[in-house]
Structures are given as structure tokens and as C-alpha cells.
Design an enzyme around this catalytic site. Structure first.
Site, mmCIF file in Angstrom:
data_model
loop_
_atom_site.group_PDB
_atom_site.id
_atom_site.type_symbol
_atom_site.label_atom_id
_atom_site.label_comp_id
_atom_site.label_asym_id
_atom_site.label_seq_id
_atom_site.Cartn_x
_atom_site.Cartn_y
_atom_site.Cartn_z
ATOM 1 N N GLY A 254 -5.089 20.620 -2.147
ATOM 2 C CA GLY A 254 -6.474 20.708 -2.637
ATOM 3 C C GLY A 254 -6.812 19.540 -3.536
ATOM 4 C CG HIS B 269 -39.625 11.057 -15.372
ATOM 5 N ND1 HIS B 269 -38.788 12.152 -15.457
ATOM 6 C CD2 HIS B 269 -40.807 11.508 -14.884
ATOM 7 C CE1 HIS B 269 -39.453 13.233 -15.044
ATOM 8 N NE2 HIS B 269 -40.679 12.861 -14.688
ATOM 9 N N GLY C 135 0.772 -1.236 0.000
ATOM 10 C CA GLY C 135 0.000 0.000 0.000
ATOM 11 C C GLY C 135 0.802 1.283 0.000
ATOM 12 C CG HIS D 175 -12.413 1.521 -7.443
ATOM 13 N ND1 HIS D 175 -12.376 2.572 -6.560
ATOM 14 C CD2 HIS D 175 -12.353 2.094 -8.668
ATOM 15 C CE1 HIS D 175 -12.308 3.712 -7.234
ATOM 16 N NE2 HIS D 175 -12.282 3.438 -8.516
HETATM 17 P P1 FAD Z 1 -3.490 -0.366 1.636
HETATM 18 O O1 FAD Z 1 -4.942 -0.223 1.751
HETATM 19 O O2 FAD Z 1 -2.627 0.745 2.105
HETATM 20 O O3 FAD Z 1 -3.107 -1.702 2.393
HETATM 21 C C1 FAD Z 1 -1.791 -2.073 2.616
HETATM 22 C C2 FAD Z 1 -1.770 -3.012 3.816
HETATM 23 O O4 FAD Z 1 -0.464 -3.531 3.953
HETATM 24 C C3 FAD Z 1 -2.082 -2.290 5.121
HETATM 25 O O5 FAD Z 1 -3.096 -3.000 5.801
HETATM 26 C C4 FAD Z 1 -0.782 -2.316 5.892
HETATM 27 O O6 FAD Z 1 -0.965 -2.422 7.293
HETATM 28 C C5 FAD Z 1 -0.130 -3.579 5.327
HETATM 29 N N1 FAD Z 1 1.325 -3.548 5.430
HETATM 30 C C6 FAD Z 1 2.156 -2.568 5.022
HETATM 31 N N2 FAD Z 1 3.429 -2.907 5.276
HETATM 32 C C7 FAD Z 1 3.384 -4.135 5.861
HETATM 33 C C8 FAD Z 1 4.378 -5.010 6.365
HETATM 34 N N3 FAD Z 1 5.677 -4.706 6.328
HETATM 35 N N4 FAD Z 1 3.987 -6.181 6.898
HETATM 36 C C9 FAD Z 1 2.659 -6.511 6.949
HETATM 37 N N5 FAD Z 1 1.693 -5.713 6.497
HETATM 38 C C10 FAD Z 1 2.053 -4.547 5.954
HETATM 39 N N6 FAD Z 1 -9.813 5.170 -2.473
HETATM 40 C C11 FAD Z 1 -10.987 5.021 -3.125
HETATM 41 O O7 FAD Z 1 -11.065 4.250 -4.079
HETATM 42 N N7 FAD Z 1 -12.096 5.713 -2.719
HETATM 43 C C12 FAD Z 1 -12.066 6.573 -1.684
HETATM 44 O O8 FAD Z 1 -13.082 7.175 -1.355
HETATM 45 C C13 FAD Z 1 -10.842 6.748 -0.981
HETATM 46 N N8 FAD Z 1 -10.765 7.585 0.069
HETATM 47 C C14 FAD Z 1 -9.593 7.691 0.745
HETATM 48 C C15 FAD Z 1 -9.530 8.560 1.827
HETATM 49 C C16 FAD Z 1 -8.356 8.707 2.534
HETATM 50 C C17 FAD Z 1 -8.299 9.653 3.701
HETATM 51 C C18 FAD Z 1 -7.211 7.949 2.158
HETATM 52 C C19 FAD Z 1 -5.942 8.067 2.931
HETATM 53 C C20 FAD Z 1 -7.262 7.084 1.090
HETATM 54 C C21 FAD Z 1 -8.443 6.959 0.355
HETATM 55 N N9 FAD Z 1 -8.526 6.118 -0.743
HETATM 56 C C22 FAD Z 1 -9.713 6.004 -1.418
HETATM 57 C C23 FAD Z 1 -7.359 5.363 -1.234
HETATM 58 C C24 FAD Z 1 -7.441 3.881 -0.797
HETATM 59 O O9 FAD Z 1 -7.559 3.811 0.591
HETATM 60 C C25 FAD Z 1 -6.214 3.156 -1.278
HETATM 61 O O10 FAD Z 1 -6.046 3.360 -2.661
HETATM 62 C C26 FAD Z 1 -6.307 1.654 -1.018
HETATM 63 O O11 FAD Z 1 -6.478 1.401 0.352
HETATM 64 C C27 FAD Z 1 -5.057 0.956 -1.531
HETATM 65 O O12 FAD Z 1 -5.132 -0.395 -1.256
HETATM 66 P P2 FAD Z 1 -3.805 -1.272 -1.108
HETATM 67 O O13 FAD Z 1 -4.277 -2.653 -0.781
HETATM 68 O O14 FAD Z 1 -2.922 -1.079 -2.245
HETATM 69 O O15 FAD Z 1 -3.050 -0.656 0.147
#
Ligand code: FAD
Length: 466
Positions: A179, A446, A142, A314
Site C-alpha cells: 500500500g 482568486h 537505478g 526529480h
Molecule cells: P532509473 O530510472 O532506474 O534508470 C537507470 C537506468 O540505468 C535504466 O535506464 C537502466 O536501463 C540503466 N541500466 C541499469 N543497469 C545497466 C547496465 N548494466 N548497463 C547499462 N545501463 C544500465 N518517481 C517520481 O519522482 N514520480 C513519480 O510519479 C514516480 N512514479 C513511479 C511509478 C512507478 C511505477 C515506478 C516503478 C517508479 C516511479 N518513480 C516515480 C520512481 C522513478 O522512476 C525513479 O526514482 C527514477 O527513475 C530513478 O532514476 P535513476 O536514474 O536513478 O534510475
């Protein structure tokens, strides 16, 4: 066939579940809670908070709807936090239940890549490290908030989105740095809750990279709510004295507030995880992958925010599913090239949950032009839509971009009521190569706000000559 997934966010758990459905033995390593940023600190908590903000706004407008509400709605931070936590807990427990049902072994601990196909985990409880070898490894660690070097994040008055979501308080005065999507969503929530909100953005526009008409409309709507913008400006330093913070801008102005919410974006979480040491090529902090999510090391795949690009939940989920399928296909295919899948990013919507909402998919007319597509653009407004007027949410428009002649839809931009829902009919049409004529010939119920999509499509079909 064993697959180890590092990171249990929407990308990681989607990959783990798909691999398990395809018959792999799966280990999913997560250092905190399943659900990642999305469930615990991102999409879900912000939308839960924004729902409360919407109710505050609706209550303040009760008179317009022929209702009398005694007094004004005020925020009870503890209850707000409790509701947010209940929603998050429910969703996390559903993900945990799915892991159990699919027999995915979840290992809680800090993982790192210790070799091409080996993940080493230091368990949360501090017991001895364990090593998990897989026939394939999927990296899904992530992203983390980007920290601007000129802002001291150790100051108690400097927050990231993680702190804002913790909901310790609603600041009376807040300066939001950035922003973009996260900055604007918090600006809408805080201003509805009664905070004095200022947004400072480095670029000359909010939502950098977004179509100009969208940007103009959303900035005007948010300004109308009382948010102040400093565009083409930057916070150069932040100082704290007692409970107050002072931000000095590049323009020389100083702004005072209770909190500076630093939201300039996010960066891939790849530091100290052993990726370069295992031979994985990086592009700055992002792990480099090909269109099938293969890294430069055989058997190691990467997805989600970690690889940059569209950093959305997503998108991470779709990449996770596709990478899992590809990893399994590669392991199952002997003596021939496996059939590998990729993701069609041009058909994936991106949404902003501001008041009003914004949703986009594919190209704007300007970006279509850059891609040498001869495109026309048609706009229909919500101002003439019965459902939108009845709901008192008639701001905004649907804009469709289509190829001249064929009428093939190349993109759409929506600002207005339920934008984040109605964008999907356009995404489906794009995914399946439908034209604006096809959309226009589909009778829409509608009264619905979706009728505006049909009007835009009708106009686009006329302009395209299709
Ligand atoms: P993440 O969700 O970041 O998951 C990564 C996981 O890996 C985490 O659980 C973390 O704990 C784990 N991890 C990391 N390093 C390690 C390690 N060394 N060992 C074990 N575990 C580890 N996206 C949308 O589509 N719609 C939205 O409305 C939206 N709103 C958002 C609002 C905010 C405030 C933020 C910050 C983000 C938002 N996002 C939104 C973005 C979305 O949250 C991310 O794009 C999404 O979570 C990415 O998924 P991911 O699985 O790649 O990573």
C-alpha cells in the site's frame, strides 16, 4: 576531461548533460532506452494511465456537473497502450535529441564497472565488448522491483509494475501487494477502470512513514472508491490454477483474483555490475556515498535510486546534476580543495498521484518533534474553497508545520485537488528560509486552490506568534 556515466535514467542523463554543459567529453552507457524507469516504466506511463482513469471518473460523475453522457466510459486497452507509448516515445526522443545537441556519446549496451574508472560495455547487438576509461565515472544504474521471496514471480498471474505498465489487459480482479505509492496509484487506476481491487499492506497503515492525518484521509477516499484494504497483513503465498491466482494471507484468509500485482517497493540495481569488486562500499544493495555523491573509490560517483534514500525521479535528476558539477570541479581544481555541492533533501517534495492527490515536503509535526523542533501545525480545508467546490474536488486539506516563534516552515502535507502542483510554493518558501508570515502576506489570486495554502499559513503565523 572525460566522464563516463553508467545508466541513462533521469539521474544518469541529467549528470551526462550537466557534465557536457561544463565542457566534459561524455559517454553515456544505457542498455535499453534513454529515460530509465521514469520515462519507460514509471512516472510517465503511470501518470498517462491515471489521466485516462480520471476521465472515466469524471464521466461517471457527469450528472453532478449538469451534463448527460450517454452510456459509461469503458477502457479500450489497445488505445490506452498506444497513447501511453506515444507519450513515452515523444519524451524519450526529446532526451535523445538533447544528448545529440550536447554532443553526449550514447553507447547502447550492458555496462559494468571493470576497474575504478573503467566501464566495460557489451553492445546490444552482441558485437565485441568495448572499454571506456574516464577521468571520472558516475554510476546511475537505478533500481528494480523488489521481489518478495514468498511470491513466485514466474507465475503468469503475478505481475510487477513493469507488467502492469505493459498494459496487456486490465485485470477484472486484482490483489495489490503493498500500500505504498506505486500500489495506491495502481489501485486508483484499476478501480476507476472497473476492476475489483484489494490492497494488502504489511504495516498497519497505507503510505508507511507518512503523516497520520494524510494517511487517514487518503485511505478513506480510496475505500470510498471501492478498494478493499487488508492492513497489518501479508501475502504468504500465491498459487495459480488456470487463469486464476489465489493469495493466502498471514491471517489465514485466502483471496482469489486474475492478477496479483506485487508492489512492495524497489531495490537498488547493483547486482553483477562489478561495484564491490572495484572496491566500492555497499550498504546492502545500495552504493554508499558521502554528501557529495563520492563513493569509497576516488573518481567514482553514484546517484539516484542506486544510492537509496528518496527514490524519486526529480531527486535522481538533482543528484545527477550535483554529482556532475562536483566531478568536474574535482577534475578542474589543482592544488586546492574543490568547492563541492550537496542536495537539500528537506526541501524536496514527494507526490502521490492518487484520487485525490497527496503531496508532502519536509517534516510532519511528529518528525519535527523527533528532531527537537518546537513546531506548531495549522490546517485549512478545501471544503470552503471556491475553486475546489466549483471543480467538484473539495476533499482534503493543506497542513503546514512551522517553528514556534520564528515561523520558519519545516514541512507541509497536502491532500486534495492539484496538491502535486501547489506544494511547490511551500517548497520554494522552505528553500529560501521564508516564514509562514511571508506566505500569508503574499496575496494569492482568486479563485485558486492555492488560497488554501494562504489560509493555512495565516493560521500557522497566528499560532507561531510571528
Ligand atoms: P532509473 O530510472 O532506474 O534508470 C537507470 C537506468 O540505468 C535504466 O535506464 C537502466 O536501463 C540503466 N541500466 C541499469 N543497469 C545497466 C547496465 N548494466 N548497463 C547499462 N545501463 C544500465 N518517481 C517520481 O519522482 N514520480 C513519480 O510519479 C514516480 N512514479 C513511479 C511509478 C512507478 C511505477 C515506478 C516503478 C517508479 C516511479 N518513480 C516515480 C520512481 C522513478 O522512476 C525513479 O526514482 C527514477 O527513475 C530513478 O532514476 P535513476 O536514474 O536513478 O534510475
Amino acid at each position: 576531461m572525460r566522464i563516463v556515466v553508467l545508466g541513462g535514467g533521469p539521474g544518469g542523463y541529467a549528470a551526462a548533460f550537466e557534465a557536457a554543459r561544463l565542457g566534459a567529453e561524455v559517454v553515456l552507457v544505457e542498455r535499453e532506452r534513454l529515460g530509465g524507469t521514469c520515462l519507460n516504466r514509471g512516472c510517465i506511463p503511470t501518470k498517462t494511465i491515471l489521466r485516462s482513469a480520471h476521465i472515466v471518473r469524471d464521466t461517471a460523475r457527469a450528472g453532478e456537473f449538469g451534463l448527460t453522457v450517454p452510456g459509461v466510459a469503458t477502457v479500450d486497452v489497445e488505445s490506452l497502450r498506444a497513447r501511453k507509448e506515444a507519450v513515452v516515445d515523444e519524451l524519450v526522443s526529446q532526451v535523445e535529441a538533447s544528448a545529440k545537441r550536447l554532443k553526449v556519446r550514447v553507447v547502447y549496451g550492458d555496462g559494468r564497472l571493470a576497474g575504478p574508472r573503467t566501464v566495460e560495455v557489451r553492445p546490444v547487438c552482441g558485437a565485441q565488448t568495448e572499454r571506456f576509461e574516464g577521468d571520472a565515472v558516475i554510476l546511475a544504474t537505478g533500481s528494480v522491483p523488489f521481489r518478495l521471496p514468498m511470491i513466485d514471480h514466474d507465475l503468469s498471474g503475478v505481475w510487477t509494475s513493469d507488467d502492469a505498465i505493459a498494459l496487456s489487459e486490465i485485470p477484472r480482479e486484482v490483489i495489490i501487494v503493498g500500500g505504498g505509492v506505486i500500489g495506491l496509484e495502481f489501485a486508483c487506476a484499476y478501480v476507476a477502470f472497473g476492476s475489483d481491487v484489494t490492497v494488502v499492506e504489511l504495516m498497519e497503515q497505507v503510505l508507511p512513514g507518512t503523516d497520520r492525518r494524510v494517511v487517514k484521509a487518503i485511505q478513506a477516499a480510496i475505500e470510498e472508491m471501492g478498494v478493499r484494504f487488508f492492513l497489518g497483513n501479508a501475502v504468504e503465498s500465491v498459487a495459480q490454477e488456470g487463469d486464476r491466482v489465489t493469495a493466502t494471507l498471514r491471517s489465514g484468509e485466502t483471496l482469489e483474483a486474475d492478477v496479483v500485482l506485487s508492489a512492495p517497493g524497489r531495490m537498488p540495481n547493483s547486482a553483477n555490475l562489478g561495484y564491490p569488486e572495484a572496491g566500492i562500499e555497499m550498504d546492502r544493495a545500495a552504493v554508499k556515498v558521502d554528501e557529495f555523491f563520492r563513493t569509497s573509490v576516488a573518481g567514482v560517483w553514484a546517484i539516484g535510486d542506486l544510492i537509496g534514500g528518496m527514490m524519486l525521479a526529480h531527486v535522481a535528476e538533482e543528484e545527477g546534476v550535483v554529482a556532475a558539477r562536483n566531478a568536474v570541479a574535482e577534475l578542474k581544481t589543482v592544488g586546492a580543495a574543490p568547492h563541492l555541492e550537496s542536495v537539500r533533501y528537506e526541501c524536496i517534495p514527494a507526490c502521490v498521484y492518487t484520487f485525490p492527490e497527496v503531496a508532502v515536503v519536509g517534516s510532519s509535526r511528529d518528525s519535527a518533534k523527533e528532531r527537537d523542533i518546537n513546531a506548531v501545525q495549522a490546517v485549512a480545508k478545501f471544503a470552503a474553497n471556491g475553486k475546489a467546490l466549483g471543480e467538484g474536488e473539495a476533499e482534503g486539506f493543506v497542513q503546514i508545520v512551522a517553528e514556534e516563534g520564528s515561523g520558519r516552515i519545516v514541512g507541509a502535507q497536502i491532500v486534495g485537488p492539484h496538491a502535486v502542483e501547489i506544494i511547490h510554493e511551500i517548497a520554494v518558501a522552505m528553500r529560501h528560509g521564508l516564514s509562514v508570515r511571508d506566505l500569508a502576506e503574499t496575496v494569492h489570486a482568486h479563485p485558486t486552490v492555492s488560497e488554501v495554502v494562504r489560509f493555512a499559513a495565516l493560521d500557522a503565523a497566528r499560532k507561531c506568534g510571528c
